[in-house]
Design a protein around this motif. Structure first.
Motif, PDB file in Angstrom:
ATOM      1  N   THR A 341      52.594  51.331  39.625  1.00 46.70           N
ATOM      2  CA  THR A 341      52.134  51.292  41.003  1.00 46.70           C
ATOM      3  C   THR A 341      50.761  51.963  41.141  1.00 46.70           C
ATOM      4  O   THR A 341      50.467  52.945  40.467  1.00 46.70           O
ATOM      5  N   GLY A 342      49.921  51.361  41.997  1.00 50.94           N
ATOM      6  CA  GLY A 342      48.582  51.907  42.206  1.00 50.94           C
ATOM      7  C   GLY A 342      47.531  51.334  41.279  1.00 50.94           C
ATOM      8  O   GLY A 342      46.352  51.677  41.371  1.00 50.94           O
ATOM      9  N   GLU A 397      52.977  35.666  38.065  1.00 54.29           N
ATOM     10  CA  GLU A 397      51.528  35.888  38.101  1.00 54.29           C
ATOM     11  C   GLU A 397      51.111  35.878  39.554  1.00 54.29           C
ATOM     12  O   GLU A 397      51.421  34.933  40.292  1.00 54.29           O
ATOM     13  N   VAL A 398      50.425  36.926  39.965  1.00 56.06           N
ATOM     14  CA  VAL A 398      49.967  36.972  41.350  1.00 56.06           C
ATOM     15  C   VAL A 398      48.447  37.018  41.381  1.00 56.06           C
ATOM     16  O   VAL A 398      47.808  37.561  40.482  1.00 56.06           O
ATOM     17  N   GLY A 404      41.099  44.917  48.263  1.00 51.39           N
ATOM     18  CA  GLY A 404      41.834  45.761  49.197  1.00 51.39           C
ATOM     19  C   GLY A 404      43.210  46.142  48.687  1.00 51.39           C
ATOM     20  O   GLY A 404      43.512  45.989  47.503  1.00 51.39           O
ATOM     21  N   TYR A 405      44.030  46.624  49.606  1.00 51.79           N
ATOM     22  CA  TYR A 405      45.353  47.167  49.283  1.00 51.79           C
ATOM     23  C   TYR A 405      46.447  46.112  49.448  1.00 51.79           C
ATOM     24  O   TYR A 405      46.508  45.440  50.477  1.00 51.79           O
ATOM     25  N   TYR A 406      47.266  46.009  48.444  1.00 55.56           N
ATOM     26  CA  TYR A 406      48.404  45.069  48.485  1.00 55.56           C
ATOM     27  C   TYR A 406      49.654  45.788  48.006  1.00 55.56           C
ATOM     28  O   TYR A 406      49.577  46.821  47.326  1.00 55.56           O
ATOM     29  N   ALA A 441      52.349  49.360  44.775  1.00 56.33           N
ATOM     30  CA  ALA A 441      51.029  49.122  45.355  1.00 56.33           C
ATOM     31  C   ALA A 441      50.109  48.533  44.283  1.00 56.33           C
ATOM     32  O   ALA A 441      50.184  48.920  43.112  1.00 56.33           O
ATOM     33  N   LEU A 442      49.276  47.581  44.672  1.00 59.80           N
ATOM     34  CA  LEU A 442      48.228  47.057  43.792  1.00 59.80           C
ATOM     35  C   LEU A 442      46.920  47.103  44.578  1.00 59.80           C
ATOM     36  O   LEU A 442      46.884  46.790  45.763  1.00 59.80           O
ATOM     37  N   ILE A 443      45.845  47.462  43.877  1.00 57.48           N
ATOM     38  CA  ILE A 443      44.538  47.517  44.528  1.00 57.48           C
ATOM     39  C   ILE A 443      43.663  46.427  43.903  1.00 57.48           C
ATOM     40  O   ILE A 443      43.413  46.458  42.695  1.00 57.48           O
TER      41      ILE A 443
END
Ligand SMILES: Nc1nc2c(c(=O)[nH]1)N[C@H]1C(S)=C(S)[C@@H](COP(=O)(O)O)O[C@H]1N2
Ligand SMILES: [Mo]
Length: 445
Positions: A341-342, A397-398, A404-406, A441-443
């Motif tokens: 995460t992150g 696969e995304v 931004g923040y996802y 979270a992914l940035i």
């Protein structure tokens, strides 16, 4: 979104971001031995060898005056210092009894290695386990059987077929930290789960040799771990399962985890692994199974322990003890184990996301992920398990459209078409069975 749901969501993502667990805000955190003092809990959560130093400083007066390496065994057990030596990156929730969970990104292996397997102790690790001493170990099978058995480990190995299976073990209280209002007990976030490979014999084969009588209703499991009071007369935990569950071919009496003797923390020299039910039925340090003609009423079978209200209740309800029923099958669930995460990913480019999915009824049918807070979902690939009750690898696969923040939300669906909810399901007094979707979270950069 309601205030409560909003708080829950925020805490959920905060927890996954820290990789560490609850912020102490929802849970009451009693009964873990750590209390609710935020400073102390923060210490515990920072984990690693240095954290144990900090814990020692708080539990042993004048510890600075103790020469290094001269920590008495009993105290070492209190702090978990010695026993945690080969564990890697676990978050310690309590030191007496020792409880520690695993951040999601450390659960990426198909077979959970020792160093990443969570620890759930209700009492103290028995001395013979600490010493790896299995000499004279006997397993008694008695109660509602025609032919009571006294089996050595060699008897188990020579008289029954040996089987090896990867199987998920998950604490019934995994996810407790996210309930609102909070529940007492270890504030597990997502990491009281793992899927090691277990070797042993089928519980069903052993019970068949003992000749289970028609009067059999329930099993009762016993081990030799030591009650926190030190009182040898007191049972730490003694749970059981309905006899039909015990007779299913998946349940094992195991002597090995990942091809080696079961480690001290995980039940040396024998343990049960009864998949699909709360981890608490998988008795460690197993030395006796008694077949009963009624639901077992051993330690942590009664009252509010591993029990759910018999009907849906509003959050915070005081449910009468008589309305609590034993928790059985665990719900469908999944984890995002990669990336951590992150993590930053490249905007507009495909990024691999993966994890595991499992279900208390043995099969996961589908897996979906969302990168827009559950508004749209895409199907992930889902591999079959190596055997029933092993967790299943999923991959997706995304592509994140702008910087931004996802968040990635993950949702498994079992063979009955039942999916994980977006928020905490079925509030219950002790916070069991939370299978809400895991989120990271992914940035996008
Ligand atoms: N003898 C004994 N068996 C036990 C326990 C325990 O405290 N003592 N804890 C139970 C609980 S609540 C869980 S979730 C699992 C945890 O197994 P692990 O510590 O090997 O991960 O063991 C179960 N078996
Ligand atoms: Mo548990």
């Amino acid at each position: 979104m309601s205030d409560q749901a909003d708080r829950e969501q925020n805490e959920g993502i905060k927890a996954v971001e820290s990789g560490a667990g609850d912020t102490g805000a929802t849970g009451t955190g009693t009964g873990t031995g750590t209390g609710t003092d935020p400073a102390r809990r923060a210490f515990l959560r920072s984990t690693g060898a240095s954290a144990f130093g900090a814990m020692l400083g708080m539990t042993i007066p004048f510890q600075r005056n103790l020469p290094a390496g001269l920590i008495p065994v009993a105290l070492a057990q209190d702090t978990g210092q010695a026993m945690m030596a080969e564990k890697d990156g676990l978050i310690v929730l309590g030191d007496r009894p020792l409880n520690a969970e695993t951040p999601a990104h450390l659960l990426d292996d198909d077979i959970t290695p020792y160093e990443h397997m969570f620890i759930r102790m209700n009492g103290l690790v028995p001395q013979n386990a600490l010493d790896s001493d299995a000499s004279g170990w006997m397993l008694t099978i008695d109660g509602e059987v025609d032919n009571p058995l006294e089996l050595s480990i060699d008897d188990l190995k020579s008289r029954f077929e040996t089987v090896t299976r990867a199987m998920v073990l998950e604490c019934g209280g995994n996810g407790r930290a996210f309930f609102n209002p909070g529940a007492s007990g270890n504030q597990w976030t997502t990491g009281a789960v793992g899927c090691p490979e277990w070797t042993g014999v089928r519980l069903a084969d052993v019970l068949a040799e003992a000749g289970v009588r028609d009067s059999a209703v329930y099993t009762a499991h016993y081990g030799n771990d030591v009650h926190l009071s030190g009182d040898p007369e007191k049972e730490v935990i003694s749970r059981g399962v309905p006899i039909d569950k015990a007779m299913q071919e998946d349940a094992l009496i195991a002597w090995a985890m990942n091809g080696a003797d079961i480690p001290a923390l995980h039940g040396f020299p024998l343990r049960l692994v009864i998949p699909g039910y709360p981890g608490s039925v998988s008795q460690k340090y197993l030395n006796r199974i008694t077949i009963r003609d009624q639901e077992h009423d051993g330690a942590k079978m009664t009252g509010y322990s591993y029990r759910l209200p018999a009907y849906p209740v509003a959050p915070g309800t005081e449910v009468p003890e008589s309305d609590m029923v034993v928790m059985t099958e665990m719900p469908v669930k999944s984890l995002v184990t990669f990336p951590r995460t992150g993590t930053e990913v490249a905007t507009g480019e495909a990024a691999e996301i993966r994890g595991h999915a499992w279900a208390g009824n043995g099969d996961v049918a589908a897996m979906h992920v969302s990168t827009d807070f559950g508004q749209t979902w895409q199907e992930a690939t889902l591999e079959p398990p190596p055997n029933r009750f092993a967790w299943q690898r999923w991959r997706a696969e995304v592509t994140l459209p702008e910087a931004g923040y996802y968040e990635v939300w993950a949702r498994a669906t079992d063979a009955n078409g039942v999916s994980q909810p977006a928020t905490t399901p079925g509030w219950n007094p002790r916070g069991y069975g939370n299978n809400m979707q895991h989120r990271i979270a992914l940035i996008a950069v």
